[in-house]
Design a protein around this motif. Structure first.
Motif, short mmCIF file in Angstrom:
data_model
loop_
_atom_site.label_atom_id
_atom_site.label_comp_id
_atom_site.label_asym_id
_atom_site.label_seq_id
_atom_site.Cartn_x
_atom_site.Cartn_y
_atom_site.Cartn_z
N HIS A 64 0.64 -1.30 -0.23
CA HIS A 64 -0.14 0.00 -0.11
C HIS A 64 1.03 1.39 -0.17
CE1 HIS A 64 0.94 0.72 4.43
NE2 HIS A 64 0.87 -0.29 4.50
N LEU A 91 -4.05 4.42 -4.45
CA LEU A 91 -5.14 3.77 -3.92
C LEU A 91 -5.87 3.69 -5.19
CD1 LEU A 91 -7.08 2.77 -1.69
CD2 LEU A 91 -7.80 5.15 -1.42
N ILE A 95 -6.35 1.60 3.69
CA ILE A 95 -5.52 2.52 4.03
C ILE A 95 -5.18 2.06 5.54
CG2 ILE A 95 -5.50 5.06 4.72
CD1 ILE A 95 -7.57 5.52 2.96
N ARG A 107 -3.48 7.20 1.85
CA ARG A 107 -2.99 6.65 0.42
C ARG A 107 -3.44 8.00 -0.75
NH1 ARG A 107 -3.62 1.07 -0.28
NH2 ARG A 107 -2.71 1.42 -2.54
N SER A 158 0.74 12.93 2.19
CA SER A 158 0.33 11.76 2.24
C SER A 158 1.49 10.91 2.91
CB SER A 158 0.07 11.29 0.75
OG SER A 158 1.18 11.18 0.05
#
Lengths: 816, 113
Positions: A802, A807, B17, B23, B57
């Motif tokens: 991740h 995403l 996440i 993310r 982020s």
């Protein structure tokens, strides 16, 4: 005699006893006194029932006024006789024996224990904790081997009962409705310490316990809670509170709310009837603690004599009477925006002190573990003393406040010579002062060297510095302990010590137990805590990557444009054609814009897109590269020169030694980065004398250096010592780094740590104390078992995917 | 699209996440960081610190704030406002979780850009 006014007192408890005593001292002949008491004995000190229950005191020892005292003072005692009625018109009281007239009447009927209205409350074996009969019943129950008691109520009285019953050998469970024990007197932190202490004695504590029923046929057998828990019980003690005993006043038509309403002079709504003690209510408050009741009794005595006196509600202080527990609370200690607090904690000694301040005045105090200063703080609460002048030393209590001026140095100066300053090495004040004076010591290092004070864990450094200032005068500048960050008032040393002492093994546990003031910490404390936990519990702690700075989280160095740089390890700065070729291929394949040789003898590839990192690492891994940890607060590089392999001056195999050190120590996390170097001769081509740890090879062996710096500060290294073999070099360096790992503050480089701890102390522990050195070494080796995993190959194989992939990618159409 | 309805676009699952993490979502006009707090709140902000363009982020998420990895500016995740002495604001986007699925409001996306 007959023309004396008649005073009748209902109730022979502590308040009436004090009132009569005061009255008779002032004017022995003012009244003819008749005293009615329901209990068939004299007045005893009810607050000492707990020690009687615990077997530490006898009834005789707690009697304050026995029959002889009353007789000697001409008081007609009518014990065991219950007053059933007051006739306010006729001014008489009625008992089974008839009527007794009064001119003035004092009601001091006290209070009755509150019994929760649940099923089974009337079963034999259910007791309150109120009078000597209760105590006798409890002592009897405790006499049976293996008997079990459940105490309902984790307040003052309940806990005293629980501790006393436990000391008599019973199995004891305490049920408490609220979230922490004694919530009216203690804050959660002190409640937690108290709970731990009681649990340590074998008492089970169940908080947030809602009692549903008391079970049993003939007599009590168990207690059932709302959540279904059942505790077997031979004895149930209800200690959930008291209610004023007001029946007789209600029947007489006096003004009664929760208690019998009195004015400042202790008059009830009838000008010939006064009331004192737990049965009264003054300005909507009922009192249950002895101090205000005694004050009230004094006022009643004066009122009876026609003197002016007014009862003013006072702050009350509480002390728990459980042997071995010192606890004191007074005043108001709720949090509030306009309030400030001073907290002193010593987890290992079980000490917690908290003062709540408002407008430079103490308004509340909670002391646990060391309560001797309670009355002194209490005085300041009551006198509303302005404490601005002694604020810094206030928490240390009265003994520190001797003489002016009141500053921290004076506080230390006021300590007796035998006061212990350094707990680790058992050094007292006198030893330190003598050393400073007779040896002419002027620096902290010297004091450490000569006395060992503050030379181990360093927590007493502040005290030692204050002592030096007190002894040497203004010339010596003291450093204040800085909190880790705005989320706590604790310094790094204290946090590290508490993590170990309390065995805290997760970031939430640290924040909870050490009372972090923010919900999730901040970017300063989270990485620090994560490091401390990794260091202290290498096998148990689950590394929290979300608490790591981005570079350590993704194992690459973030650049100003959000791309990353990658530095593979080149052991000892040695590489090969194959390695260089692999690097060249990676640079071409991923179109890496910049390739740079670093100061640590390796190659940096800069400008790599984050999502390319796993593939870059996969390719580098195929050529045998692992992470160089160029991003880590951990071991970075071991720079070497070519040494005796090639150099005509080389005395030892510096390259081989450097590689061996790097292979042994890579992967370890440290408080701040650690850079090392090994030079093959004193010409020092590897520049080992400005590194965190450096080795200079000489003919006779190896000189180990440490605490150098060549960054913000420039500083040559200090010599740790001289050893003869490579094996010894390894053991000494590893032990040194482990000592630093265990004591360093997060982001504190070795040279700063060494300055704080003292060079001589480090030399002593690493060079002179074999056992200690070996222990450090072993702990490092153990920790490496969990640390030496190449993070790049893990991520090339899919770990933390991740981190490297977006995403989602939104197309133009979707976004419009 | 009318002014009254919001077009929610699915962007992934909440569990994609990490807690106290973030993310990225790429859009034609730049990156948006979607944050998940320890209490499972989600927030979406431009992935660009107004100070020197740092990727938010990549910062450490604490409480309902994030600290920029480049120079430690701290932003409130719900308002996008810089905290403390620093002044600045990052654009925020409506984002929500429906049965574990993360959705971002397309309208705001299009309108802002």
């Amino acid at each position: 005699m007959t023309d004396k006014k008649k005073l009748v007192v209902i109730g022979a408890g502590m308040a009436s006893g004090r009132m009569l005593e005061t009255l008779l001292e002032a004017a022995p002949d003012a009244y003819d006194v008749t005293l009615f008491g329901a209990e068939p004995r004299g007045n005893y000190n009810r607050i000492m029932l707990s020690p009687v229950l615990a077997g530490e005191k006898s009834y005789e020892q707690i009697v304050t006024h026995d029959g002889d005292w009353y007789a000697a003072n001409g008081i007609a005692c009518r014990f065991g006789e219950t007053v059933t009625r007051i006739d306010r018109n006729a001014k008489t009281v009625t008992t089974a024996a008839g009527e007794t007239p009064y001119d003035k009447l004092v009601i001091a009927t006290g209070s009755a224990p509150f019994i929760i209205p649940i099923a089974g409350r009337d079963l034999p074996g259910v007791r309150a904790f109120r009078d000597l009969d209760d105590v006798e019943a409890m002592v009897e129950a405790a006499a049976r081997p293996g008997a079990k008691a459940v105490v309902i109520g984790g307040g003052l009285l309940g806990l005293e009962a629980a501790a006393a019953l436990r000391s008599r050998g019973m199995e004891v469970v305490v049920l408490h409705l609220m979230g922490h024990l004694m919530e009216r007197q203690l804050d959660p932190a002190a409640g937690h310490l108290l709970r731990r202490e009681l649990e340590g004695r074998g008492i089970t504590v169940h908080t947030q316990a809602q009692t549903k029923a008391i079970l049993g046929n003939e007599r009590v057998e168990a207690v059932l809670l709302d959540d279904g828990t059942v505790y077997p019980a031979d004895l149930v003690v209800m200690a959930v509170g008291i209610r004023p005993e007001i029946r007789i006043a209600v029947d007489a038509g006096l003004d009664v709310e929760r208690g019998i309403v009195i004015d400042d002079r202790t008059f009830t709504s009838d000008p010939d009837i006064l009331a004192v003690g737990e049965c009264v209510e003054h300005e909507r408050v009922c009192y249950g603690l002895v101090a205000p009741l005694y004050t009230m009794a004094g006022v009643a005595a004066k009122t009876l004599l026609g003197e002016e006196a007014a009862f003013r509600p006072l702050e009350t202080a509480t002390q728990l009477k459980v042997t071995g527990v010192s606890l004191y609370s007074a005043g108001d200690f709720a949090d509030g925006e306009d309030r400030d607090e001073i907290v002193l904690r010593d987890a290992s000694a079980g000490i917690y002190k908290r003062l709540v301040l408002k407008d430079n005045r103490i308004i509340g105090a909670v002391l646990y573990g060391e309560a001797a200063d309670g009355p002194w703080f209490f005085d300041h609460i009551r006198n509303r003393t302005d404490i601005s002048d002694m604020r810094e030393t206030l928490i240390f209590g009265q003994s520190y406040q001797g003489g002016a001026p009141l500053d921290p140095t004076a506080a230390v100066a006021a300590l007796p010579p035998e006061a212990e300053i350094c707990g680790c090495n058992g050094v007292c004040k006198g030893t330190i002062v003598t050393a400073i004076e007779t040896r002419g010591l002027t620096t902290l290092d010297e004091v450490r060297a000569h006395t060992k004070a503050s030379a181990s864990c360093g927590t007493c450094t502040g005290l030692v510095e204050q002592l030096m200032q007190a002894t040497l005068g203004e010339a010596f500048a003291v450093q204040a302990v800085k909190p880790v960050c705005g989320c706590t008032h604790l310094g790094h040393d204290e946090v590290r010590r508490l993590i170990r002492a309390k065995e805290l093994k997760s970031i939430p546990a640290v924040m909870q137990e050490l009372e972090w003031t923010s919900s999730g910490g901040c970017a300063k404390c989270r990485p620090a805590l994560n490091y401390y936990l990794v260091c202290d519990w290498p096998d148990e702690y689950a590394d929290d990557y979300q608490s790591r700075f981005i570079n350590e989280r993704v194992h690459a160095n973030i650049q100003k444009d959000g791309t990353y740089s990658v530095v593979p390890r080149m052991w000892g700065g040695v590489t090969s054609a194959a390695e260089l070729r692999a690097i060249a291929d990676v640079v071409d394949k991923f179109d890496i814009p910049t390739v740079k040789v670093t100061g640590g003898q390796r190659i940096d590839m800069l400008g790599i897109r984050k999502e390319d990192l796993p593939e870059v690492w996969a390719d580098l891994g195929k050529a045998g590269f692992v992470s160089g940890h160029a991003y880590a607060k951990g071991l970075r590089t071991v720079k070497t020169c070519v040494g005796s392999d090639w150099c005509r001056f080389g005395t030892q195999d510096s390259t081989g030694l450097g590689i061996a050190i790097e292979k042994f120590m890579w992967g370890s996390w440290t408080p701040a980065k650690v850079k090392m170097a090994v030079s093959g001769c004193p010409r020092n081509c590897a520049e080992a004398t400005c590194k965190d740890v450096g080795v200079i090879c000489v003919d006779s062996g190896f000189e180990i250096h440490f605490a150098g710096a060549a960054g913000l500060d420039i500083k040559g290294t200090e010599v740790l010592g001289h050893v003869a073999t490579e094996g010894e070099v390894m053991r000494h360096i590893v032990a040194l780094v482990q000592m630093y790992r265990e004591q360093g503050h997060y982001l504190e480089r070795i040279y700063k740590w060494a300055k704080r701890i003292g060079l001589d102390e480090i030399r002593r522990q690493i060079m002179d104390e074999l056992e200690r050195r070996e222990a450090y070494y072993e702990r490092f080796v153990f920790s490496q078992k969990f640390a030496q995993v190449d993070p790049w190959s893990e991520r090339a194989s899919g770990k933390d995917k991740h981190e490297f992939k977006p995403l989602a990618t939104l197309e133009l159409e979707a976004a419009q | 699209m009318t002014a009254m309805t919001t077009n929610w676009i699915e962007i992934g699952l909440l569990e994609d996440i990490p807690r106290e993490g973030a993310r990225l979502i790429r859009t034609p006009s730049g990156c948006i960081a979607v944050f998940r707090t320890a209490g499972d709140e989600v927030h979406a902000l431009d992935d660009r610190c107004p100070h020197k363009g740092g990727p938010l982020s990549q910062g450490i998420v604490h409480g309902t704030s994030v600290t920029c990895p480049l120079h430690n500016w701290v932003f409130d995740l719900s308002t996008g406002l810089a905290q403390g002495a620093d002044e600045g604001q990052v654009a925020t986007y409506p984002v929500r979780v429906r049965e574990g699925v993360l959705q971002i409001a397309a309208g705001k996306l299009a309108a802002e850009r």
